[in-house]
Structures are given as structure tokens and as C-alpha cells.
Design a protein around this motif. Structure first.
Motif, PDB file in Angstrom:
ATOM      1  N   TRP A  46       3.700  -3.246  -3.724  1.00 21.46           N
ATOM      2  CA  TRP A  46       3.073  -4.147  -2.743  1.00 21.46           C
ATOM      3  C   TRP A  46       2.696  -5.491  -3.387  1.00 21.46           C
ATOM      4  N   PHE A  47       2.104  -5.398  -4.597  1.00 18.71           N
ATOM      5  CA  PHE A  47       1.573  -6.631  -5.211  1.00 18.71           C
ATOM      6  C   PHE A  47       2.463  -7.155  -6.348  1.00 18.71           C
ATOM      7  N   ASP A 109      -7.540  -6.109   7.863  1.00 17.87           N
ATOM      8  CA  ASP A 109      -7.102  -7.485   7.592  1.00 17.87           C
ATOM      9  C   ASP A 109      -7.973  -8.510   8.306  1.00 17.87           C
ATOM     10  N   LEU A 206      -9.322  -8.838  -5.191  1.00 16.58           N
ATOM     11  CA  LEU A 206      -8.314  -9.893  -5.364  1.00 16.58           C
ATOM     12  C   LEU A 206      -8.902 -11.115  -6.063  1.00 16.58           C
ATOM     13  N   GLU A 216      -1.817 -16.934  -3.739  1.00 16.52           N
ATOM     14  CA  GLU A 216      -1.370 -15.553  -3.511  1.00 16.52           C
ATOM     15  C   GLU A 216      -2.369 -14.785  -2.636  1.00 16.52           C
ATOM     16  N   ILE A 220      -1.608 -12.949   0.900  1.00 10.53           N
ATOM     17  CA  ILE A 220      -1.883 -11.519   1.146  1.00 10.53           C
ATOM     18  C   ILE A 220      -2.717 -11.360   2.415  1.00 10.53           C
ATOM     19  N   TYR A 225      -1.759  -7.493   4.372  1.00 16.86           N
ATOM     20  CA  TYR A 225      -1.342  -6.316   3.598  1.00 16.86           C
ATOM     21  C   TYR A 225      -2.294  -5.128   3.814  1.00 16.86           C
TER      22      TYR A 225
END
Ligand code: ACO
Ligand code: LMR
Length: 266
Positions: A46-47, A109, A206, A216, A220, A225
Motif C-alpha cells: 500500500w505504502f 478517510d 504518517l 505523499e 494518501i 487509503y
């Protein structure tokens, strides 16, 4: 010179052409020999990078804690009804997954988006919650059907406890807690729910693990995500409910008439 034919697909996370497949450049044998865990595999796919152990453990905690929440919730209910209609595993699973959205499991999210914006703009919890109310938007990550001030969500408590001791910084989570303190003055069930807790803590992960640029993190959050964590986690429980119904040889489900209010539209 050589002319490269344009490709129809661009892919950056997994390469299966060599002797062994690689996840974000890490060979399968390394994953096994170095005892990588599911959190590491999620980090790679994913990352596209290996994250420190405290992050991968947090990801795994989210997966384990959200794997199931009983047969009565939207997702499990749909899965159970579908399995009892004689449908196969994949149909039963996706029928449950389709309920994941803004009210159920899929608020992570949006919670991250709104908490981030409110925190970074220095909004007080009062100003944030009241501005959402004016816009007619329920605060994502706040509220629960059965959890309340007096019946706290253990999942939230466990994630908070872990992050407070293991994360370098939990400023977004602490902000979400101040929002909860304010919403709890309005109603007892307006608690920080597990979606809101994961959303806020992922922002902390994050922004404090020094492995992501601001660009980034924006990407995301913008792509969204984080609902993926709930989708992945709850699939475990929904598959379990499918097997359970089949094992119990449960008949076709029909909702009882007594539980339907038949009335004329006025
Ligand atoms: N923000 C602001 N006010 C709220 C919120 C919220 N998040 N949730 C409820 N309220 C208030 C509203 O005034 C609501 O009145 P309205 O229907 O006129 O808007 C009133 O409380 C009624 O609330 P309840 O009857 O308790 O709401 P319900 O139990 O139906 O909702 C739910 C529970 C769906 C979780 C709701 O709180 C909500 O939408 N929260 C935001 C989305 C969210 O975070 N979902 C994830 C839940 S956790 C999970 O699914 C794993
Ligand atoms: C869940 O994890 O399914 C929930 O928190 C929703 C619920 O109503 O329990």
C-alpha cells in the motif's frame, strides 16, 4: 535506437517477472526469512516502503480489532442473509462489504480529512463541530449506535493506549479527543468511534514517522487509503460469518412481519 512500445498498464508495487516475486522491491524469500508480518506486507503493497515495527504493529492492531463486531452490524447482517439465501462465499462476502461506507466502517478517510483540516487550521472543537453542523454534515468518526460515554469502545481505548506509549506524537488523536469531549456535552453516544480513532491515529503515524513527505500524506488522504484498513479487517469476520451460517445449515432468512411497520404513505 530502440523504440519502446507504449504499455497499457503501469504498475509500481509488485514484480513477478524474476525468479521470485517482489513486493515493493523486497523478495518473497526475504519476507519469509526475515519474519515479516502482515503489517509489513501491507506497508510494502500500500505504502511502497517498509515501515518501522511500531507502525506495522499498529496496522495489525487495527486489522485484528476491526475483524468483527458481532452478527448484528450492517456488514455481518448482509453477509448472513446472503449466505442463508444459498449464495457462495464471494457473494456473501461482497454483500457485507458493500455496506461499508460513510455511516459504517467507511468513515476513516473522512475523519482523517476533517480532523486534519480542523487541527491544522487551529479550529477549536466548538468552532469545528458547529461549522460542520451549519454545513449539515455529521462529524465523521464521532457517534455510535451502542457505544457511549458509559459504555466505551474497548477498541478505541486499546489503540489510544498503544499510540500514547509507542508513537512519537499523537497530536491529531488528542485533538479528536477534545472534539469528543465537546460532542459528549451534546449527547452521550457522540463518542470518538473506532473509525475516528484510526483516522486520527493514522494521521499521527504518517506525520510523525518521518517516512512520508507532506505531498505523499496529502495524496494518501486525498485518494483515501484508510478505509482499506476496515475493508481488509472486516473481510476476516465476514468470511467467518459465511462459514458459520453454512456450518449451521441455516435456512433462507425472512424478516418477521411483526418487526415491520406496514403503513400507508401520507
Ligand atoms: N456528528 C454530529 N452529530 C451527530 C453525529 C455526528 N457524527 N452522529 C449523530 N449526531 C447527532 C445528530 O444530531 C443526529 O440527529 P440527525 O439525525 O438529525 O442528524 C442525532 O445525533 C441522532 O443520532 P443517533 O440517532 O444516535 O444516530 P445514529 O445512532 O443513527 O448514528 C452513526 C450512529 C451512524 C454512527 C452516526 O453517529 C454517524 O453518522 N457518525 C458519523 C459517521 C461515522 O463515524 N461512522 C462510523 C461509526 S463506527 C463503525 O461503523 C465501525
Ligand atoms: C462495527 O465495528 O461494526 C461497529 O462499531 C458498528 C456497530 O454498530 O457495532
Amino acid at each position: 535506437g530502440k523504440v519502446r512500445a507504449p504499455t497499457h498498464i503501469v504498475s509500481t508495487i509488485c514484480d513477478d517477472r524474476g525468479e521470485e516475486p517482489t513486493y515493493a522491491g523486497v523478495a518473497m524469500s526475504t519476507i519469509i526469512e526475515k519474519d515479516y508480518c502482515v503489517g509489513d506486507v501491507i506497508s510494502l503493497l500500500w505504502f511502497r516502503r517498509s515501515l518501522p515495527r511500531y507502525c506495522t504493529k499498529f496496522i495489525e492492531m487495527c486489522i485484528m480489532l476491526c475483524a468483527d463486531h458481532g452478527p448484528a452490524v450492517s456488514g455481518a447482517h448482509n453477509t448472513i442473509v446472503t449466505a442463508r439465501a444459498g449464495k457462495d462465499l464471494v457473494s456473501s462476502l461482497v454483500s457485507g462489504l458493500l455496506t461499508i461506507g460513510p455511516r459504517f466502517g467507511g468513515a476513516i478517510d473522512d475523519a482523517a480529512r476533517y480532523f486534519r483540516e480542523a487541527h491544522d487550521n487551529g479550529l477549536s472543537p466548538y468552532a469545528f463541530v458547529e461549522s460542520m453542523k451549519k454545513k449539515g454534515i455529521r462529524v465523521p468518526g464521532i457517534g455510535h449506535r451502542i457505544k457511549s460515554r458509559d459504555n466505551r469502545d474497548k477498541r478505541v481505548e486499546l489503540l489510544q493506549k498503544y499510540a500514547r506509549t509507542q508513537f512519537p506524537n499523537v497530536k491529531y488523536m488528542e485533538y479528536a479527543v477534545t472534539v469528543e469531549s465537546y460532542t459528549l456535552t451534546k449527547a452521550n453516544n457522540l463518542v470518538l468511534n473506532v473509525d475516528g480513532c484510526i483516522g486520527a491515529l493514522f494521521l499521527d503515524l504518517l506525520s510523525s514517522c518521518a517516512m512520508f513527505s507532506k505531498q505523499e500524506i496529502d495524496e494518501i488522504i486525498q485518494i483515501g487509503y484508510l478505509n482499506g484498513l476496515f475493508v481488509l479487517a472486516r473481510s476476516i469476520g465476514l468470511i467467518g460469518h459465511t462459514f458459520d451460517q453454512k456450518r449451521l445449515k441455516q435456512p433462507l432468512y425472512r424478516h418477521p412481519w411483526e418487526d415491520v411497520l406496514y403503513t400507508k404513505y401520507t
